[in-house]
Design a protein around this motif. Structure first.
Motif, PDB file in Angstrom:
ATOM      1  N   ASN A 235       8.691  43.673  50.560  1.00  0.00           N
ATOM      2  CA  ASN A 235       9.927  44.215  51.120  1.00  0.00           C
ATOM      3  C   ASN A 235      11.152  43.412  50.665  1.00  0.00           C
ATOM      4  OD1 ASN A 235       9.884  41.885  52.639  1.00  0.00           O
ATOM      5  ND2 ASN A 235       9.907  42.898  54.638  1.00  0.00           N
ATOM      6  N   LEU A 236      10.942  42.504  49.721  1.00  0.00           N
ATOM      7  CA  LEU A 236      12.031  41.592  49.338  1.00  0.00           C
ATOM      8  C   LEU A 236      13.246  42.311  48.762  1.00  0.00           C
ATOM      9  CD1 LEU A 236      13.067  38.687  48.900  1.00  0.00           C
ATOM     10  CD2 LEU A 236      12.027  38.764  46.622  1.00  0.00           C
ATOM     11  N   PHE A 237      13.025  43.371  48.007  1.00  0.00           N
ATOM     12  CA  PHE A 237      14.137  43.899  47.211  1.00  0.00           C
ATOM     13  C   PHE A 237      15.030  44.909  47.924  1.00  0.00           C
ATOM     14  CE2 PHE A 237      10.720  42.540  44.350  1.00  0.00           C
ATOM     15  CZ  PHE A 237      11.379  41.449  43.811  1.00  0.00           C
ATOM     16  N   THR A 238      14.496  45.629  48.912  1.00  0.00           N
ATOM     17  CA  THR A 238      15.360  46.581  49.637  1.00  0.00           C
ATOM     18  C   THR A 238      15.259  46.413  51.151  1.00  0.00           C
ATOM     19  OG1 THR A 238      13.706  48.334  49.883  1.00  0.00           O
ATOM     20  CG2 THR A 238      14.959  48.320  47.830  1.00  0.00           C
ATOM     21  N   GLY A 239      14.382  45.541  51.627  1.00  0.00           N
ATOM     22  CA  GLY A 239      14.199  45.406  53.074  1.00  0.00           C
ATOM     23  C   GLY A 239      13.107  46.312  53.614  1.00  0.00           C
ATOM     24  N   SER A 262      11.642  39.770  53.338  1.00  0.00           N
ATOM     25  CA  SER A 262      13.058  40.130  53.429  1.00  0.00           C
ATOM     26  C   SER A 262      13.456  40.298  54.891  1.00  0.00           C
ATOM     27  CB  SER A 262      13.264  41.439  52.688  1.00  0.00           C
ATOM     28  OG  SER A 262      14.530  41.931  52.923  1.00  0.00           O
ATOM     29  N   ASP A 263      14.770  40.289  55.144  1.00  0.00           N
ATOM     30  CA  ASP A 263      15.275  40.579  56.483  1.00  0.00           C
ATOM     31  C   ASP A 263      15.556  42.082  56.555  1.00  0.00           C
ATOM     32  OD1 ASP A 263      16.735  41.049  58.721  1.00  0.00           O
ATOM     33  OD2 ASP A 263      18.238  39.494  58.335  1.00  0.00           O
ATOM     34  N   PRO A 264      14.741  42.856  57.323  1.00  0.00           N
ATOM     35  CA  PRO A 264      14.890  44.319  57.331  1.00  0.00           C
ATOM     36  C   PRO A 264      16.284  44.775  57.769  1.00  0.00           C
ATOM     37  CG  PRO A 264      12.881  43.642  58.457  1.00  0.00           C
ATOM     38  CD  PRO A 264      13.676  42.403  58.182  1.00  0.00           C
ATOM     39  N   SER A 265      17.016  43.962  58.560  1.00  0.00           N
ATOM     40  CA  SER A 265      18.340  44.389  59.016  1.00  0.00           C
ATOM     41  C   SER A 265      19.319  44.456  57.843  1.00  0.00           C
ATOM     42  CB  SER A 265      18.867  43.445  60.087  1.00  0.00           C
ATOM     43  OG  SER A 265      19.105  42.186  59.506  1.00  0.00           O
ATOM     44  N   LYS A 266      18.958  43.810  56.717  1.00  0.00           N
ATOM     45  CA  LYS A 266      19.853  43.823  55.540  1.00  0.00           C
ATOM     46  C   LYS A 266      19.513  44.982  54.609  1.00  0.00           C
ATOM     47  CE  LYS A 266      21.766  39.714  56.324  1.00  0.00           C
ATOM     48  NZ  LYS A 266      20.887  38.580  56.466  1.00  0.00           N
ATOM     49  N   MET A 267      18.648  45.871  55.092  1.00  0.00           N
ATOM     50  CA  MET A 267      18.198  46.946  54.216  1.00  0.00           C
ATOM     51  C   MET A 267      19.380  47.742  53.677  1.00  0.00           C
ATOM     52  SD  MET A 267      17.371  50.379  54.030  1.00  0.00           S
ATOM     53  CE  MET A 267      16.317  51.230  52.891  1.00  0.00           C
ATOM     54  N   ASN A 268      19.397  47.894  52.380  1.00  0.00           N
ATOM     55  CA  ASN A 268      20.432  48.723  51.766  1.00  0.00           C
ATOM     56  C   ASN A 268      19.845  49.355  50.529  1.00  0.00           C
ATOM     57  OD1 ASN A 268      22.651  49.975  50.836  1.00  0.00           O
ATOM     58  ND2 ASN A 268      23.949  48.165  50.686  1.00  0.00           N
ATOM     59  N   PHE A 269      19.516  50.623  50.648  1.00  0.00           N
ATOM     60  CA  PHE A 269      18.835  51.310  49.564  1.00  0.00           C
ATOM     61  C   PHE A 269      19.652  51.209  48.291  1.00  0.00           C
ATOM     62  CE2 PHE A 269      17.416  54.883  47.083  1.00  0.00           C
ATOM     63  CZ  PHE A 269      16.050  54.759  47.212  1.00  0.00           C
ATOM     64  N   GLY A 270      18.997  50.734  47.243  1.00  0.00           N
ATOM     65  CA  GLY A 270      19.674  50.691  45.950  1.00  0.00           C
ATOM     66  C   GLY A 270      20.355  49.369  45.659  1.00  0.00           C
ATOM     67  N   SER A 271      20.415  48.481  46.651  1.00  0.00           N
ATOM     68  CA  SER A 271      21.016  47.177  46.377  1.00  0.00           C
ATOM     69  C   SER A 271      19.896  46.200  46.057  1.00  0.00           C
ATOM     70  CB  SER A 271      21.767  46.669  47.590  1.00  0.00           C
ATOM     71  OG  SER A 271      20.852  46.055  48.469  1.00  0.00           O
ATOM     72  N   GLY A 273      18.918  43.990  48.019  1.00  0.00           N
ATOM     73  CA  GLY A 273      18.335  43.488  49.262  1.00  0.00           C
ATOM     74  C   GLY A 273      18.590  41.995  49.391  1.00  0.00           C
ATOM     75  N   ASN A 274      17.524  41.214  49.623  1.00  0.00           N
ATOM     76  CA  ASN A 274      17.682  39.774  49.792  1.00  0.00           C
ATOM     77  C   ASN A 274      17.450  39.009  48.480  1.00  0.00           C
ATOM     78  OD1 ASN A 274      16.273  39.642  53.147  1.00  0.00           O
ATOM     79  ND2 ASN A 274      18.130  40.531  52.361  1.00  0.00           N
ATOM     80  N   SER A 275      17.381  39.723  47.396  1.00  0.00           N
ATOM     81  CA  SER A 275      17.124  39.060  46.127  1.00  0.00           C
ATOM     82  C   SER A 275      18.305  39.326  45.206  1.00  0.00           C
ATOM     83  CB  SER A 275      15.845  39.643  45.526  1.00  0.00           C
ATOM     84  OG  SER A 275      15.912  39.642  44.129  1.00  0.00           O
ATOM     85  N   LYS A 276      18.491  38.449  44.201  1.00  0.00           N
ATOM     86  CA  LYS A 276      19.618  38.666  43.276  1.00  0.00           C
ATOM     87  C   LYS A 276      19.294  39.771  42.269  1.00  0.00           C
ATOM     88  CE  LYS A 276      22.173  34.362  43.416  1.00  0.00           C
ATOM     89  NZ  LYS A 276      21.269  33.383  44.032  1.00  0.00           N
ATOM     90  N   ALA A 277      18.018  39.946  41.964  1.00  0.00           N
ATOM     91  CA  ALA A 277      17.641  41.010  41.028  1.00  0.00           C
ATOM     92  C   ALA A 277      17.878  42.357  41.695  1.00  0.00           C
ATOM     93  CB  ALA A 277      16.177  40.865  40.646  1.00  0.00           C
ATOM     94  N   LYS A 278      18.314  43.329  40.914  1.00  0.00           N
ATOM     95  CA  LYS A 278      18.651  44.633  41.473  1.00  0.00           C
ATOM     96  C   LYS A 278      17.417  45.527  41.519  1.00  0.00           C
ATOM     97  CE  LYS A 278      23.201  46.685  41.271  1.00  0.00           C
ATOM     98  NZ  LYS A 278      23.226  47.683  42.144  1.00  0.00           N
ATOM     99  N   ALA A 279      17.072  45.950  42.752  1.00  0.00           N
ATOM    100  CA  ALA A 279      15.919  46.830  42.884  1.00  0.00           C
ATOM    101  C   ALA A 279      16.179  48.100  42.101  1.00  0.00           C
ATOM    102  CB  ALA A 279      15.695  47.173  44.349  1.00  0.00           C
ATOM    103  N   TRP A 280      15.177  48.660  41.515  1.00  0.00           N
ATOM    104  CA  TRP A 280      15.149  49.910  40.759  1.00  0.00           C
ATOM    105  C   TRP A 280      15.673  49.723  39.353  1.00  0.00           C
ATOM    106  CZ3 TRP A 280      12.069  52.038  43.926  1.00  0.00           C
ATOM    107  CH2 TRP A 280      12.270  51.959  45.311  1.00  0.00           C
TER     108      TRP A 280
END
Ligand SMILES: Cc1cc2nc3c(=O)[nH]c(=O)nc-3n(C[C@H](O)[C@H](O)[C@H](O)COP(=O)(O)O)c2cc1C
Length: 319
Positions: A235-239, A262-271, A273-280
Motif C-alpha cells: 500500500n506504499l504508493f497510493t495508500g 503507507s498511511d491510508p489517510s494520505k491516500m491520493n489516487f495517482g500521486s 502516496g508516501n513514496s517519492k516514486a510516482k505510482a503508475w
C-alpha cells in the motif's frame, strides 16, 4: 439472471478493464471491435475537456464499424469513474458521460447512490468493483446493477480474497451481473471464471502489453518478461493495497522485500502516496497473470488468442 441485452454483442465474455494512464480511445475501440467490452478511466482524458473528444471519437468509430459490419457489431464500451474524495472532476465527467449516454459505467473506490441514479437516467448500467462481500452488499444497496469482484493477484488496487471463495459468497445472495477479476490471462481462465459463477472475466494487465496501450516500451517488456513471483503487494504508493512489478520498485531504489506501510489517510489516487516514486508512471501496476503474456501485440490479436483458447477449453471440458 441473464445479463442485460447490451452484453449480447460480446464475442467473448470479457471486459477489458480500465487502466490508469494506459487505456486510451485506440485501445478501447480495438477491444470493442474485437468483441469485448473496452473501457478507460475518465481521468485518463486530460484536461477534462478531452473526455468529450474521446467519447465523440469512440462513438463515431464504433457507429461506423457497426454500419459496415452488421453481422459483427462492436461490443459496448465502459467509462470508469473513481468515486473518491480526491477526484475533483467527478461531477464534470458525469455530465460529459450523460451527453454521450455512456452505456456502462464502472465505479471504483466508493459507491454512491446519486451516481447510479444519474447513470440510469440516461439508460446506462453501473458495475461497481469490490474486494469483499461487505462492500458488495453496500454497492448493491446503493443501486449498482452489477459487481466486479477484484480478487487476489489482480493488477493495480487488488483485494486479498481467493476468487472461488469470493464468487461463492456473492452468488449466495446476488444473481445479477458479476465480473471476476485477478490474474485472468488466457481463455481457459475465462471459462473457469464462468464455471465458478461469474458472467464475465475482467482482464487488465495483459492489455498493457498491446500496441495500442499507452505504456512505455520498458513497461510493456516488463509485462512480457514478468511472472507471478515478480509481483509485489503493497500500500506504499497510493495508500491502498495494490500489485506492482518488482523491477519498477527496485529501479526506484527501494527494497521490494522490505517496503514500509503507507498511511491510508494520505491516500491520493495517482500521486506517489508516501513514496517519492510516482505510482503508475514510475511504479508499474501489474497482476499476477502476466506469465501467460509472451509478446507485445495488437489488442485484436490478444483477444483472438483468448477466443481460441476459450473455444479449446470449452471443447476439451464440455465436448
Ligand atoms: C496499471 C494498472 C492501472 C489500473 N488502473 C485502474 C483504474 O484507473 N481504475 C480501476 O478501476 N482499476 C484500475 N486497475 C485495475 C484493473 O482495472 C483490474 O481490476 C485489474 O487489472 C484486473 O486484474 P489483472 O490485471 O490481473 O487482469 C488498474 C490495473 C493496472 C494493472
Amino acid at each position: 439472471m441473464a445479463l442485460p441485452p447490451l452484453f449480447d454483442r460480446l464475442r467473448l465474455p470479457v471486459i477489458g478493464s480500465p487502466l490508469f494512464i494506459i487505456s486510451c480511445p485506440e485501445l478501447v475501440i480495438a477491444q470493442c471491435k474485437a468483441g469485448i467490452v473496452g473501457s478507460f478511466p475518465a481521468l485518463n482524458a486530460r484536461p477534462q475537456s478531452q473526455l468529450d473528444e474521446w467519447l465523440h471519437q469512440i462513438t463515431e468509430e464504433l457507429s461506423a464499424w457497426n454500419r459496415d459490419n452488421p453481422d459483427a457489431p462492436a461490443a459496448p464500451y465502459a467509462v470508469n469513474q473513481i468515486v473518491h474524495k480526491s477526484n475533483e472532476r467527478l461531477e464534470a465527467d458525469l455530465h460529459t458521460c450523460a451527453k454521450w449516454q455512456v452505456p456502462i459505467t464502472i465505479t471504483s473506490l466508493g459507491a454512491r447512490e446519486e451516481l447510479n441514479t444519474a447513470v440510469h437516467s440516461w439508460g446506462g448500467i453501473t458495475l461497481h468493483d469490490v474486494i469483499d462481500d461487505r462492500y458488495a452488499h453496500k454497492a448493491i444497496e446503493k443501486g449498482a446493477d452489477g459487481l466486479i469482484l477484484v480478487c487476489a493477484g489482480a493488477g493495480g488496487h487488488a483485494g486479498k480474497l481467493n476468487p472461488f471463495a469470493f464468487t461463492q459468497e456473492v452468488r449466495q445472495w446476488f444473481d445479477g451481473p458479476v465480473a471476476l477479476s485477478g490474474a485472468i490471462a488466457n481463455g481457459g481462465a475465462v471459462l473457469a471464471a464462468q464455471a465458478a459463477g461469474a458472467d464475465l472475466a475482467y482482464i487488465g494487465s495483459p492489455f498493457i502489453a498491446t500496441v495500442e496501450g499507452k505504456a512505455d516500451d520498458a513497461y510493456k517488456a516488463g509485462i512480457v518478461e514478468g511472472r507471478a513471483s515478480d509481483i509485489i503487494y503493497t500500500n506504499l504508493f497510493t495508500g491502498v493495497h495494490g500489485n506492482y512489478l518488482r523491477a519498477s520498485i527496485e529501479a526506484a531504489g527501494l527494497d521490494a522485500d522490505a517496503l514500509p506501510e503507507s498511511d491510508p489517510s494520505k491516500m491520493n489516487f495517482g500521486s506517489g502516496g508516501n513514496s517519492k516514486a510516482k505510482a503508475w508512471k514510475d511504479i508499474w501496476g501489474s497482476g499476477q497473470g502476466i506469465g501467460a503474456v509472451s509478446k507485445v501485440e495488437p489488442a485484436a490479436d490478444l483477444i483472438a488468442r483468448l477466443d481460441a483458447e476459450y473455444a479449446a477449453a470449452k471443447a476439451r471440458l464440455l465436448g
